[in-house]
Design a protein around this motif. Structure first.
Motif, PDB file in Angstrom:
ATOM      1  N   HIS A 111       0.850  -1.201   0.000  1.00  0.00           N
ATOM      2  CA  HIS A 111       0.000   0.000   0.000  1.00  0.00           C
ATOM      3  C   HIS A 111       0.875   1.237   0.000  1.00  0.00           C
ATOM      4  O   HIS A 111       1.526   1.548   0.992  1.00  0.00           O
ATOM      5  CB  HIS A 111      -0.919  -0.018   1.229  1.00  0.00           C
ATOM      6  N   GLY A 165      -6.545   2.763  -5.898  1.00  0.00           N
ATOM      7  CA  GLY A 165      -7.476   2.985  -4.795  1.00  0.00           C
ATOM      8  C   GLY A 165      -8.530   4.033  -5.093  1.00  0.00           C
ATOM      9  O   GLY A 165      -9.589   4.043  -4.466  1.00  0.00           O
ATOM     10  N   SER A 211     -13.373  -0.214  -2.530  1.00  0.00           N
ATOM     11  CA  SER A 211     -12.601  -0.637  -1.364  1.00  0.00           C
ATOM     12  C   SER A 211     -11.378  -1.410  -1.830  1.00  0.00           C
ATOM     13  O   SER A 211     -11.498  -2.489  -2.411  1.00  0.00           O
ATOM     14  CB  SER A 211     -13.497  -1.522  -0.476  1.00  0.00           C
ATOM     15  N   ASP A 241       2.113  -1.354   4.899  1.00  0.00           N
ATOM     16  CA  ASP A 241       1.795   0.070   4.755  1.00  0.00           C
ATOM     17  C   ASP A 241       3.108   0.791   4.525  1.00  0.00           C
ATOM     18  O   ASP A 241       3.884   1.010   5.457  1.00  0.00           O
ATOM     19  CB  ASP A 241       1.088   0.607   6.001  1.00  0.00           C
ATOM     20  N   ALA A 261      -3.478   6.969   8.040  1.00  0.00           N
ATOM     21  CA  ALA A 261      -4.471   6.068   8.639  1.00  0.00           C
ATOM     22  C   ALA A 261      -5.077   5.150   7.582  1.00  0.00           C
ATOM     23  O   ALA A 261      -5.221   3.938   7.784  1.00  0.00           O
ATOM     24  CB  ALA A 261      -5.557   6.887   9.328  1.00  0.00           C
ATOM     25  N   GLU A 262      -5.412   5.720   6.402  1.00  0.00           N
ATOM     26  CA  GLU A 262      -6.112   4.938   5.384  1.00  0.00           C
ATOM     27  C   GLU A 262      -5.262   3.769   4.876  1.00  0.00           C
ATOM     28  O   GLU A 262      -5.755   2.647   4.743  1.00  0.00           O
ATOM     29  CB  GLU A 262      -6.491   5.860   4.224  1.00  0.00           C
ATOM     30  N   THR A 263      -3.992   4.014   4.588  1.00  0.00           N
ATOM     31  CA  THR A 263      -3.167   2.916   4.053  1.00  0.00           C
ATOM     32  C   THR A 263      -2.888   1.869   5.129  1.00  0.00           C
ATOM     33  O   THR A 263      -2.826   0.673   4.838  1.00  0.00           O
ATOM     34  CB  THR A 263      -1.837   3.445   3.471  1.00  0.00           C
ATOM     35  N   GLN A 301      -4.921   1.077   7.696  1.00  0.00           N
ATOM     36  CA  GLN A 301      -6.151   0.299   7.886  1.00  0.00           C
ATOM     37  C   GLN A 301      -6.420  -0.580   6.672  1.00  0.00           C
ATOM     38  O   GLN A 301      -6.798  -1.751   6.797  1.00  0.00           O
ATOM     39  CB  GLN A 301      -7.334   1.250   8.136  1.00  0.00           C
ATOM     40  N   ASN A 302      -6.212  -0.034   5.466  1.00  0.00           N
ATOM     41  CA  ASN A 302      -6.401  -0.849   4.257  1.00  0.00           C
ATOM     42  C   ASN A 302      -5.474  -2.050   4.266  1.00  0.00           C
ATOM     43  O   ASN A 302      -5.852  -3.147   3.838  1.00  0.00           O
ATOM     44  CB  ASN A 302      -6.133  -0.019   2.998  1.00  0.00           C
ATOM     45  N   THR A 321       3.861   7.997  10.686  1.00  0.00           N
ATOM     46  CA  THR A 321       2.645   8.755  10.387  1.00  0.00           C
ATOM     47  C   THR A 321       2.923  10.252  10.216  1.00  0.00           C
ATOM     48  O   THR A 321       4.029  10.725  10.453  1.00  0.00           O
ATOM     49  CB  THR A 321       1.590   8.564  11.499  1.00  0.00           C
ATOM     50  N   GLU A 373      -2.202  11.985  11.942  1.00  0.00           N
ATOM     51  CA  GLU A 373      -2.399  10.849  12.871  1.00  0.00           C
ATOM     52  C   GLU A 373      -1.621  11.013  14.178  1.00  0.00           C
ATOM     53  O   GLU A 373      -2.045  10.492  15.201  1.00  0.00           O
ATOM     54  CB  GLU A 373      -1.937   9.536  12.222  1.00  0.00           C
TER      55      GLU A 373
END
Ligand SMILES: [Zn+2]
Ligand SMILES: [Zn+2]
Length: 353
Positions: free
Chosen positions: A178, A222, A227, A245, A250-252, A254-255, A272, A276
């Motif tokens: 990611h 993405g 999703s 990651d 946060a998005e990458t 969590q993904n 981060t 974050e």
């Protein structure tokens, strides 16, 4: 000598004339031949990471991915001499704490990240000093090119440690990556070289194209799918074995966790941003029930360079493939600023000082 210096966080770096470093007894001075431009430089320039006590002050010289030639040698240094070709891993260890004694400078209790601490000025300059030089400098084989080795002190070795050591990657594993910046592209190249099946995830087609050239079997934009984790679960028939990651938002993060199948391993490589400040919500119940591992990964133990150089000598790994544009020190301020929009592809390397 010339150096790129932070004036104010987020304001353009300025090229200034600064004094040439004097080596302390444990130090060498290295004349910079090449130095990669990394997202960590961008973070430090933005003033990030004060929340982990790692921000840099104004007046700092960044640059932590150098390769160069030893020019001056402190009186206590035993294994290096002027003229040696070296790469310098960014996590400069003290060489004496319990972690360093196991070769793990990346976990050193008093680590001084090159160019990312006011006590350790970096390599966006004609020359820079290296603490505990016997311990920290990595001698380069004669045949390798300085520019191609610029990622060896940071992103390339970081990706190698993340996959080969932290995630214990096996041939045939599905690996979701990611974020396809320098460390993400390095991870894709390394994953395919080690016999795994990389899937590249990014929001820019230019980066996904580069990822395909480096061996990504599948790519996911993405921005084009509802999703990314669902897409990866479809492509892999249930979820990736390993997911990284390589960005640090946060998005990458969590993904990445949500892309994994049962007993998958997430590796956090990106640190981060101010958004974050080190805190990210994660699906802890799912991680518990599916026995998903969360690994932090930082740099690479110095003892692992031997294996890395063997794989480079055999042609299995080609760090030069990740290199993007080369530039002069005068062009650095603009290149760093362009990272606001994630525009750089591959690892940009400063080669003229
Ligand atoms: Zn870096
Ligand atoms: Zn140490």
């Amino acid at each position: 000598m010339r150096a790129a210096v932070i004036q104010e966080h987020g304001e353009p770096l300025e090229i200034e004339d600064v004094s040439y470093p004097e080596p302390a007894p444990d130090q060498v001075v290295v004349e910079t031949e090449a130095c990669g431009v990394c997202r960590s430089d961008w973070h430090a320039w933005q003033g990030d990471w004060s929340w982990i006590g790692a921000g840099v002050p104004e007046g700092q010289i960044l640059g932590h991915e150098p390769a160069g030639i030893v020019s001056e040698v402190g009186e206590d240094v035993e294994t290096l001499e002027a003229g040696d070709r070296v790469a310098v891993p960014f996590h400069l260890g003290d060489g004496t704490c319990p972690h360093c004694r196991e070769g793990r400078a990346n976990n050193c209790e008093t680590v001084l990240p090159l160019g990312l601490s006011e006590y350790s000025q970096g390599a966006f300059a004609e020359a820079f000093a290296v603490r505990e030089a016997d311990f920290n400098c990595v001698k380069l084989p004669e045949e390798v090119d300085f520019t191609e080795m610029a990622g060896l002190g940071c992103r390339f070795m970081t990706a190698y440690h993340a996959l080969a050591d932290r995630a214990d990657l096996r041939p045939g594993d599905w690996v979701a990556v990611h974020g396809c910046g320098g460390v993400g592209l390095s991870a894709i190249h390394i994953a395919q070289a080690l016999g795994a099946h990389p899937i590249a995830v990014d929001v820019l087609d230019s980066k996904l194209e580069r990822a395909e050239e480096l061996g990504a079997i599948e790519t996911v934009n993405g921005a084009d799918v509802d999703s990314a984790p669902q897409e990866i679960k479809k492509l892999t028939g249930g979820g990736a074995d390993v997911s990284i990651d390589a960005l640090g938002i946060a998005e990458t993060c969590q993904n990445s966790v949500n892309s994994l199948g049962t007993r998958g391993s997430h590796v956090q490589v990106g640190l981060t941003t101010g958004e974050e400040q080190g805190q990210i919500d994660l699906p802890v119940d799912v991680m518990t029930m599916q026995e998903i591992d969360f690994h932090g990964s930082f740099g690479m133990p110095l003892v692992r360079y031997e294996e890395l150089f063997r794989l480079i000598a055999k042609g299995t790994l080609e760090p030069g493939k990740i290199i993007g544009e080369t530039l002069s020190l005068d062009e650095l301020p603009e290149t760093l600023a362009s990272m606001d929009d994630y525009e750089t592809v591959g690892i940009p390397v400063v080669t003229e000082f």
